[in-house]
Design a protein around this motif. Structure first.
Motif, mmCIF file in Angstrom:
data_model
loop_
_atom_site.group_PDB
_atom_site.id
_atom_site.type_symbol
_atom_site.label_atom_id
_atom_site.label_comp_id
_atom_site.label_asym_id
_atom_site.label_seq_id
_atom_site.Cartn_x
_atom_site.Cartn_y
_atom_site.Cartn_z
ATOM 1 N N ILE A 183 49.108 6.617 98.904
ATOM 2 C CA ILE A 183 49.162 7.108 97.465
ATOM 3 C C ILE A 183 47.952 6.764 96.956
ATOM 4 O O ILE A 183 47.412 5.627 96.669
ATOM 5 C CB ILE A 183 50.394 6.398 96.711
ATOM 6 N N PHE A 184 47.194 7.969 96.456
ATOM 7 C CA PHE A 184 45.860 7.701 96.039
ATOM 8 C C PHE A 184 44.851 7.087 96.872
ATOM 9 O O PHE A 184 43.984 6.375 96.464
ATOM 10 C CB PHE A 184 46.028 7.165 94.430
ATOM 11 N N GLY A 185 44.971 7.210 98.333
ATOM 12 C CA GLY A 185 44.007 6.724 99.146
ATOM 13 C C GLY A 185 44.449 5.132 99.329
ATOM 14 O O GLY A 185 43.839 4.341 100.279
ATOM 15 N N TYR A 186 45.602 4.755 98.698
ATOM 16 C CA TYR A 186 45.973 3.396 99.052
ATOM 17 C C TYR A 186 47.114 3.060 99.595
ATOM 18 O O TYR A 186 48.170 3.851 99.535
ATOM 19 C CB TYR A 186 46.392 2.511 97.830
ATOM 20 N N PRO A 187 47.060 2.186 100.946
ATOM 21 C CA PRO A 187 48.343 2.077 101.644
ATOM 22 C C PRO A 187 49.382 1.637 100.960
ATOM 23 O O PRO A 187 49.256 0.848 99.889
ATOM 24 C CB PRO A 187 48.054 0.983 102.747
ATOM 25 N N LEU A 188 50.698 1.991 101.230
ATOM 26 C CA LEU A 188 51.896 1.636 100.491
ATOM 27 C C LEU A 188 52.033 0.093 100.521
ATOM 28 O O LEU A 188 52.485 -0.408 99.356
ATOM 29 C CB LEU A 188 53.315 2.187 101.090
ATOM 30 N N MET A 189 51.799 -0.727 101.718
ATOM 31 C CA MET A 189 51.983 -2.057 101.625
ATOM 32 C C MET A 189 51.041 -2.652 100.483
ATOM 33 O O MET A 189 51.335 -3.641 99.813
ATOM 34 C CB MET A 189 51.600 -2.538 103.285
ATOM 35 N N PHE A 190 49.871 -2.363 100.359
ATOM 36 C CA PHE A 190 49.007 -2.806 99.619
ATOM 37 C C PHE A 190 49.463 -2.621 97.998
ATOM 38 O O PHE A 190 49.364 -3.446 97.229
ATOM 39 C CB PHE A 190 47.583 -2.296 99.514
ATOM 40 N N LEU A 191 49.863 -1.277 97.785
ATOM 41 C CA LEU A 191 50.757 -1.215 96.490
ATOM 42 C C LEU A 191 51.808 -1.984 96.094
ATOM 43 O O LEU A 191 51.966 -2.553 94.920
ATOM 44 C CB LEU A 191 50.829 0.361 96.119
#
Length: 85
Positions: free
Chosen positions: A44-52
């Motif tokens: 999402i917006f270039g960030y992995p889901l786990m990071f978010l």
């Protein structure tokens, strides 16, 4: 109205059950089923889901701790330091 809602929320957070429930929810959110849900290759917006998931969970937990400290200081302000007998 905002002040009344704030006081109601702070009174609710003073209950020991609220502390225990939110601790258990936080513990569950950091275990296998939820981690597996967000461990996907999509972004999402270039960030992995786990990071978010970790970043937003961290921010929400800090906000909840902030609300608890407000509730504790709210009760400390109302209790007299030297009660007259």
């Amino acid at each position: 109205m905002t002040n009344r809602l704030r006081n109601k929320l702070l009174r609710r957070l003073q209950f020991r059950e609220s502390w225990v429930i939110l601790f258990v929810v936080g513990f569950i959110m950091m275990n296998f089923p939820f981690l597996h849900i967000f461990n996907k290759p999509s972004t999402i917006f270039g960030y992995p889901l786990m990071f978010l998931y970790f970043f937003l969970g961290w921010a929400v937990s800090i906000f909840v701790i902030y609300l608890f400290t407000l509730a504790v200081s709210h009760t400390a302000d109302k209790t007299p330091e030297n009660p007259q007998q």
